[in-house]
Scaffold this active site. Structure first.
Site, PDB file in Angstrom:
ATOM      1  N   ARG A  20      67.584  42.878  24.884  1.00 47.12           N
ATOM      2  CA  ARG A  20      67.100  41.818  23.990  1.00 47.12           C
ATOM      3  C   ARG A  20      66.935  40.515  24.761  1.00 47.12           C
ATOM      4  O   ARG A  20      65.965  39.774  24.550  1.00 47.12           O
ATOM      5  CB  ARG A  20      68.047  41.623  22.799  1.00 47.12           C
ATOM      6  CG  ARG A  20      67.495  40.616  21.799  1.00 47.12           C
ATOM      7  CD  ARG A  20      68.285  40.559  20.515  1.00 47.12           C
ATOM      8  NE  ARG A  20      69.623  40.034  20.718  1.00 47.12           N
ATOM      9  CZ  ARG A  20      70.531  39.920  19.756  1.00 47.12           C
ATOM     10  NH1 ARG A  20      70.244  40.315  18.528  1.00 47.12           N
ATOM     11  NH2 ARG A  20      71.735  39.431  20.004  1.00 47.12           N
ATOM     12  N   HIS A  57      55.923  20.278  29.536  1.00 48.32           N
ATOM     13  CA  HIS A  57      55.346  21.275  30.461  1.00 48.32           C
ATOM     14  C   HIS A  57      56.451  22.214  30.986  1.00 48.32           C
ATOM     15  O   HIS A  57      57.341  21.769  31.725  1.00 48.32           O
ATOM     16  CB  HIS A  57      54.669  20.557  31.615  1.00 48.32           C
ATOM     17  CG  HIS A  57      53.681  21.416  32.348  1.00 48.32           C
ATOM     18  ND1 HIS A  57      53.961  22.694  32.771  1.00 48.32           N
ATOM     19  CD2 HIS A  57      52.391  21.161  32.721  1.00 48.32           C
ATOM     20  CE1 HIS A  57      52.914  23.204  33.379  1.00 48.32           C
ATOM     21  NE2 HIS A  57      51.935  22.299  33.343  1.00 48.32           N
ATOM     22  N   LYS A  84      65.661  35.076  20.547  1.00 53.09           N
ATOM     23  CA  LYS A  84      66.962  34.399  20.343  1.00 53.09           C
ATOM     24  C   LYS A  84      66.911  33.094  21.134  1.00 53.09           C
ATOM     25  O   LYS A  84      67.434  32.985  22.242  1.00 53.09           O
ATOM     26  CB  LYS A  84      68.101  35.321  20.796  1.00 53.09           C
ATOM     27  CG  LYS A  84      69.424  34.965  20.164  1.00 53.09           C
ATOM     28  CD  LYS A  84      70.406  36.102  20.221  1.00 53.09           C
ATOM     29  CE  LYS A  84      71.791  35.682  19.831  1.00 53.09           C
ATOM     30  NZ  LYS A  84      71.930  35.023  18.526  1.00 53.09           N
ATOM     31  N   GLU A  90      66.967  36.709   6.402  1.00 49.44           N
ATOM     32  CA  GLU A  90      68.318  36.935   6.950  1.00 49.44           C
ATOM     33  C   GLU A  90      69.173  35.720   6.607  1.00 49.44           C
ATOM     34  O   GLU A  90      68.706  34.801   5.931  1.00 49.44           O
ATOM     35  CB  GLU A  90      68.238  37.132   8.463  1.00 49.44           C
ATOM     36  CG  GLU A  90      67.629  35.936   9.191  1.00 49.44           C
ATOM     37  CD  GLU A  90      67.535  36.126  10.694  1.00 49.44           C
ATOM     38  OE1 GLU A  90      68.310  36.914  11.256  1.00 49.44           O
ATOM     39  OE2 GLU A  90      66.678  35.454  11.305  1.00 49.44           O
TER      40      GLU A  90
HETATM   41  N1  PMP Z   1      70.354  36.466  12.767  1.00 44.71           N
HETATM   42  C1  PMP Z   1      70.556  35.293  13.390  1.00 44.71           C
HETATM   43  C2  PMP Z   1      69.714  34.132  13.035  1.00 44.71           C
HETATM   44  C3  PMP Z   1      71.565  35.190  14.373  1.00 44.71           C
HETATM   45  O1  PMP Z   1      71.771  34.025  14.999  1.00 44.71           O
HETATM   46  C4  PMP Z   1      72.345  36.323  14.685  1.00 44.71           C
HETATM   47  C5  PMP Z   1      73.382  36.255  15.770  1.00 44.71           C
HETATM   48  N2  PMP Z   1      74.427  35.385  15.497  1.00 44.71           N
HETATM   49  C6  PMP Z   1      72.108  37.509  13.978  1.00 44.71           C
HETATM   50  C7  PMP Z   1      71.091  37.552  13.045  1.00 44.71           C
HETATM   51  C8  PMP Z   1      72.911  38.743  14.248  1.00 44.71           C
HETATM   52  O2  PMP Z   1      72.555  39.317  15.482  1.00 44.71           O
HETATM   53  P1  PMP Z   1      73.606  40.090  16.384  1.00 44.71           P
HETATM   54  O3  PMP Z   1      74.147  41.202  15.543  1.00 44.71           O
HETATM   55  O4  PMP Z   1      72.829  40.596  17.539  1.00 44.71           O
HETATM   56  O5  PMP Z   1      74.641  39.118  16.766  1.00 44.71           O
END
Ligand code: PMP
Length: 301
Positions: free
Chosen positions: A60, A111, A159, A192
């Site tokens: 990821r 930039h 991320k 989410e």
């Molecule tokens: N959604 C968001 C916006 C996040 O920041 C995170 C991680 N803290 C997750 C979902 C969960 O992802 P993971 O299980 O990979 O930590």
């Protein structure tokens, strides 16, 4: 009372190839990571001295870097070694890894290539997201008015270091006396939570918003889907409305920091009978057993 957020002064941080005491792990004010949020990160758990689902997390990270066209001067293998080196230097057997890659130091102006080479740092520390009581009784959450970023604006699948979208929603959660909030996508469907993915159980089926709903594809989320399938629980990555949440029999959040935490109330509506349900409890147990096993369930994907 003022809280003390100073890190342990003995903490060692990995910064661009060197382990340094936290007081010397400083970021230049011209860092584009700081000035523009130009960078990406990973959050990973350490359980029993092992990097949890290491392959999936590093994949990821590589995808986040590719999406923002950033090349770090370290291979993914070398970064895994660096995580291990930092873990050992801090004697952490159970904790949390924060690996951050920024575009580096540059001129004023966005930039992305008028910068030095990208910079990477790794923190390995302990973490406690929520009180134990929440895992037993469930947490209360609300729907935020702040909409999750449109995937064509800033893809939630990256991320990135830009968490203001989530922080705006988190402020709403805090104002409502909660610690998490549900974010809807620009079409009005459930995306989410601010730092976690969301699941519901309805009529024995486990449902969670599909990646196209504009979510970060959580590693914990993928793992939960896999653990449920192993148990023979039907799963569905789908489109959910806020009302689907209100009629759910069970709900929980998943994330690296939070792990799996039951949700007992959404927008003042109790979820099911207001207590963590049987599928949620089973999956929490399975998740904990998996963390203990050291097995990588997602490595082959
Ligand atoms: N959604 C968001 C916006 C996040 O920041 C995170 C991680 N803290 C997750 C979902 C969960 O992802 P993971 O299980 O990979 O930590």
């Amino acid at each position: 009372m003022e809280q003390d957020f100073c890190p342990n002064p003995n903490l060692k941080v990995w910064l661009d190839g060197r382990l340094v005491p936290v007081a010397e792990a400083n970021i230049n004010v011209f860092s584009h990571g700081l000035l523009y949020g130009d960078g990406v990160f990973e959050g990973i758990r350490i359980y029993h001295g092992r990097i949890f689902e290491c392959t999936a997390h590093m994949k990821r990270l590589a995808n986040s870097l590719k999406a923002i066209r950033m090349e770090v001067p370290w291979s993914m293998g070398r970064l895994v070694e660096a995580i291990e080196q930092t873990r050992k230097a801090n004697g952490v057997e159970n904790g949390y890894v924060r690996l951050v890659a920024t575009r580096g130091v540059g001129t004023l102006g966005i930039h992305p290539f008028r910068t030095t080479s990208p910079s990477v740092f790794i923190i390995v520390a302990t973490i406690q997201m929520y009180d134990e009581e929440m895992y037993e009784k469930g947490m209360k959450i609300v729907t935020a008015a702040t909409v999750r970023n449109h995937p064509n604006a800033m893809a939630p699948r990256i991320k990135s270091l830009n968490y203001l979208n989530n922080i705006m929603a988190k402020l709403e959660a805090i104002d409502a006396g909660c610690l998490e909030a549900v974010m809807l996508n620009p079409e009005g469907f459930v995306a989410e939570c601010t730092g976690d993915n969301l699941f519901i159980v309805r009529l024995g089926k486990l449902q969670t918003p599909a990646p196209h709903c504009g979510i970060l594809e959580g590693i914990t989320r993928r793992l939960i889907l896999k653990l449920a399938q192993r148990r023979g629980i039907p799963t569905e990555e789908t489109t959910l409305t806020r009302h689907d949440l209100y009629f759910a029999d069970e709900a929980f959040i998943s994330g690296t920091g939070a792990e799996v935490c039951p949700v007992c109330e959404i927008d003042k509506r109790p979820v099911g009978d207001g207590k963590p349900g049987p599928i949620t409890r089973q999956l929490i147990e399975d998740f904990r057993a998996h963390a203990k096993s050291g097995e990588e369930l997602l490595a082959g994907e």
